[in-house]
Design a protein around this motif. Structure first.
Motif, PDB file in Angstrom:
ATOM      1  N   VAL A  53       6.818  48.116  64.894  1.00  0.00           N
ATOM      2  CA  VAL A  53       7.079  46.699  64.659  1.00  0.00           C
ATOM      3  C   VAL A  53       8.587  46.506  64.775  1.00  0.00           C
ATOM      4  O   VAL A  53       9.369  47.264  64.189  1.00  0.00           O
ATOM      5  CB  VAL A  53       6.541  46.214  63.294  1.00  0.00           C
ATOM      6  N   VAL A  54       8.984  45.537  65.576  1.00  0.00           N
ATOM      7  CA  VAL A  54      10.396  45.232  65.779  1.00  0.00           C
ATOM      8  C   VAL A  54      10.715  44.000  64.946  1.00  0.00           C
ATOM      9  O   VAL A  54      10.135  42.932  65.152  1.00  0.00           O
ATOM     10  CB  VAL A  54      10.711  44.983  67.268  1.00  0.00           C
ATOM     11  N   ILE A  55      11.617  44.180  63.977  1.00  0.00           N
ATOM     12  CA  ILE A  55      11.984  43.110  63.042  1.00  0.00           C
ATOM     13  C   ILE A  55      13.286  42.482  63.518  1.00  0.00           C
ATOM     14  O   ILE A  55      14.313  43.165  63.626  1.00  0.00           O
ATOM     15  CB  ILE A  55      12.135  43.662  61.616  1.00  0.00           C
ATOM     16  N   TRP A  56      13.243  41.187  63.797  1.00  0.00           N
ATOM     17  CA  TRP A  56      14.423  40.466  64.249  1.00  0.00           C
ATOM     18  C   TRP A  56      14.977  39.620  63.106  1.00  0.00           C
ATOM     19  O   TRP A  56      14.235  38.917  62.422  1.00  0.00           O
ATOM     20  CB  TRP A  56      14.076  39.546  65.414  1.00  0.00           C
ATOM     21  N   GLY A  57      16.292  39.697  62.901  1.00  0.00           N
ATOM     22  CA  GLY A  57      16.936  38.894  61.879  1.00  0.00           C
ATOM     23  C   GLY A  57      18.269  38.376  62.364  1.00  0.00           C
ATOM     24  O   GLY A  57      18.689  38.653  63.486  1.00  0.00           O
ATOM     25  N   ARG A  58      18.931  37.629  61.519  1.00  0.00           N
ATOM     26  CA  ARG A  58      20.279  37.163  61.822  1.00  0.00           C
ATOM     27  C   ARG A  58      20.958  36.777  60.518  1.00  0.00           C
ATOM     28  O   ARG A  58      20.315  36.629  59.477  1.00  0.00           O
ATOM     29  CB  ARG A  58      20.267  35.982  62.796  1.00  0.00           C
ATOM     30  N   GLY A  59      22.268  36.597  60.575  1.00  0.00           N
ATOM     31  CA  GLY A  59      23.004  36.156  59.397  1.00  0.00           C
ATOM     32  C   GLY A  59      23.616  37.304  58.626  1.00  0.00           C
ATOM     33  O   GLY A  59      23.194  38.452  58.716  1.00  0.00           O
ATOM     34  N   ALA A  60      24.642  36.985  57.833  1.00  0.00           N
ATOM     35  CA  ALA A  60      25.375  38.005  57.078  1.00  0.00           C
ATOM     36  C   ALA A  60      24.527  38.643  56.000  1.00  0.00           C
ATOM     37  O   ALA A  60      24.722  39.799  55.645  1.00  0.00           O
ATOM     38  CB  ALA A  60      26.625  37.380  56.465  1.00  0.00           C
ATOM     39  N   THR A  61      23.587  37.886  55.449  1.00  0.00           N
ATOM     40  CA  THR A  61      22.680  38.431  54.445  1.00  0.00           C
ATOM     41  C   THR A  61      21.291  38.529  55.051  1.00  0.00           C
ATOM     42  O   THR A  61      20.808  37.582  55.676  1.00  0.00           O
ATOM     43  CB  THR A  61      22.637  37.548  53.194  1.00  0.00           C
TER      44      THR A  61
END
Length: 636
Positions: free
Chosen positions: A552-560
């Protein structure tokens, strides 16, 4: 008369100015509060016998009141929170929540232990109202009663691989405030509870978070622990959707320990260590960062209001709490800054659970709180209840919400040290962190010699089949999850994207906005929908197959980063685009059950070989989960 009125006004203005100046001076402390009784009176003085005196009056025995507390003669006390100046920018805060003050805490005490015998463990946990003593203040919350004692956390449940564990949950709460008509994916049902065994590899039909135990009802969970289960540290907590955040901050948590005695799945040096279980909880009646940012600390009072909770708060400040009010406090085993005695030069094992639903911790040992020199030696033994393939010397460790770590600790010089949460704004923004001393280490005695550090090399012990290195395995399935902050600025939009391609094409709030990505559903084949719940038919956005290995490839963004937790199956970290993972969190190849959704793509891998059924995944910032940042997938 005019002169008198003028002087009165001048004095009032002067007093008001003094009060404002005082509040500003105190704003460096997170989450300040005033206490006012519901009838409009001020907090009443306390008497030595525990009763209260009317304003300006003596105690019932004729003696003057000894100190001041938050009790009221009638009705409830309202905790009026004062917004901290550091949180006024709208996003983030200049400092983490919590306090850098050192207090003379109690002697360290572990929670009571319920231990299996002859292959079985049978316990009853009753959920009742109880007084949660946070050191600086106390208030009423929901807690576990075990063997006649009510406490937060609940007892540590200790058992062996292959045991049968039977837990009867009795809900003795009132139905008042339980409004079943409130919408799904909102704060609701404060008096409905259940149990989730976080980290245990068991049948999801037993670890069933859809099941809610209503007020006046009970349910018996029977867990068949696999004989091949790795020993280690896990935990249990209420997972009632809509009330999870409220229940965790109130203390409906406890440790799970799978005994490592004589197990071949445990490195030999660990067997000789003395373990200290530390269940860390976070309470905050007031929020230190009351902004609209999705990672702000949501206060207990906000959670009460949102869920419709009618359980009286009964706030009472400690006599020494003259300025801190209802701010963020970190507790260990329900104690505020307990003192633990260690022997100079000897190694001990700290089994730490970050039993929270709202914050990260960065653990260090220093000579002062939030300052000072690093001290003592630490060796990382296990992450999320899984022993590392090779021991790892560390100076700090980052805990996700819900994460665990087993850490060997040794201080070679006698003295006082502080095992603390010391966030430095390098692995998660301060907005999602709480600082403060956890345990005061009082180190003395010893022979003068320093024991060898517990160490082992890769391949020196056996791992159970489901925790074997999968980096060379044949992968037969892949799917993606998108964890998008824009979608949860409004709680109504708290949800996950799940699909074939959840690529997030930007890394921060400003570049996403400038690229025109103000709606996560613009990202392609990755629909963002709120949690559908149990009674929504047979629709699953992902279906896995038994006897396969999946990515599973988890995509996120942001400093936290949102801390993503997957039930039942641990996963192995294969690759992480964000450099912060390798700098502060761990190494590739580590197994976890909770993983921050770092900027860009993080690839994790797991084996599906024994348990089919409904598997839950969600953000472990539980205010987000309660609002729908949760999904389910099917394995069959």
């Amino acid at each position: 008369a005019v002169f008198t009125q003028t002087m009165s006004v001048w004095l009032l203005l002067a007093m008001k100015g003094w009060l404002v100046a005082t509040l500003i001076a105190l704003s460096a402390r997170a989450g300040l509060a005033r206490i006012t009784c519901d009838d409009g009176s001020q907090s009443l003085p306390c008497c030595s016998d525990g009763s209260t005196a009317s304003a300006g009056a003596n105690c019932p025995d004729g003696s003057p009141p000894t100190d001041t507390c938050g009790s009221c003669t009638a009705g409830e006390a309202t905790v009026e929170c004062i917004k901290e100046a550091a949180g006024s920018s709208g996003f983030g805060v200049a400092n983490p929540c919590g306090s850098i003050d050192i207090v003379d805490g109690p002697v360290f005490a572990a929670p009571p232990v319920a231990e299996s015998s002859n292959g079985s463990l049978t316990v009853t946990l009753e959920v009742v109202p109880g007084t949660l003593d946070a050191g600086l203040y106390s208030f009423q919350a929901r807690m576990f009663r075990y063997n006649g004692a009510t406490a937060a956390p609940g007892p540590t449940l200790k058992f062996k691989a292959g045991d049968t564990v039977s837990v009867t949950l009795v809900n003795s709460l009132s139905a008042d405030g339980n409004d079943a008509t409130k919408a799904h994916n909102t704060l609701r049902l404060p008096n409905t509870t259940n149990i989730h065994t976080h980290g245990i590899h068991v049948d999801p039909a037993t670890d069933n978070v859809y099941l809610g135990v209503e007020p006046g009802a009970s349910h018996t969970y029977v867990y068949e622990i696999p004989s091949t289960h790795m020993p280690g540290l896990h935990w249990y907590h209420s997972h009632q959707h809509g009330a999870s955040a409220l229940h965790l901050m109130g203390g409906l948590v406890g440790a799970l320990v799978i005994d490592d005695t004589n197990s071949t799945y445990v490195p030999a040096p660990v067997q000789a260590l003395t373990s200290h279980v530390m269940v860390v909880t976070h309470v905050a009646l007031c929020s230190c960062n009351p902004t609209r940012d999705p990672f702000r600390i949501v206060s207990y009072q906000e959670l009460m209001s949102g869920t419709g909770d009618t359980l009286p708060l009964r706030f009472q400040a400690a006599a020494s709490n003259t300025a801190y009010g209802g701010g963020s406090v970190l507790l260990v085993n329900g104690q505020h800054q307990p003192k633990l005695s260690l022997t100079t030069g000897a190694w001990s094992q700290f089994d730490v659970v970050n039993a929270v639903g709202d914050s990260y911790m960065e653990i260090e040992i220093r000579t002062a709180v939030n300052a000072g020199d690093t001290a003592c030696s630490m060796v990382l033994l296990a992450i999320d209840g899984v022993y590392l393939q090779a021991s790892r010397a560390i100076t700090s460790f980052m805990f996700a919400a819900g994460g665990r770590a087993s850490i060997a600790v040794m201080c070679d010089t006698s003295g006082t040290y502080y095992f603390q949460s010391y966030p430095q704004n390098r692995a998660a923004d301060f907005e999602a962190c709480v600082r403060g001393n956890l345990v005061t280490l009082e180190v003395s005695g010893g022979s003068g010699a320093t024991a060898d550090a517990p160490s082992w090399a890769a391949g020196s012990f056996e791992s159970p089949w489901y925790l074997k290195d999968l980096r060379g395995a044949t992968v037969t399935g892949e799917w993606t999850v998108g964890v998008e902050q824009t979608a949860i600025v409004s709680p109504a939009g708290a949800h996950l994207g799940v699909g074939a391609d959840c690529t997030i094409p930007c890394s921060g709030r400003s570049d996403c906005a400038s690229a025109g990505f103000d709606d996560p559903n613009q990202y392609g084949s990755c629909p963002y929908v709120p949690f559908e719940g149990h009674h929504s038919g047979a629709h699953y956005r992902h279906v896995g197959k038994l006897c396969t290995v999946e990515d599973v490839v988890i995509w996120g963004r942001g400093a936290t980063a949102h801390p993503m937790h997957i039930h039942v199956n641990h996963f192995q970290v294969v690759s992480v685009a964000d450099r912060r993972y390798a700098q502060y969190w761990g190494e590739l190849g580590d197994f976890r059950d909770t993983m921050p959704a770092f900027v860009g793509a993080s690839r994790v891998r797991y084996a599906l070989a024994d348990f089919g059924g409904v598997i839950i995944q969600h953000c472990h910032f539980l205010y987000h989960e309660d609002h729908g940042m949760m999904d389910r997938f099917w394995v069959g």
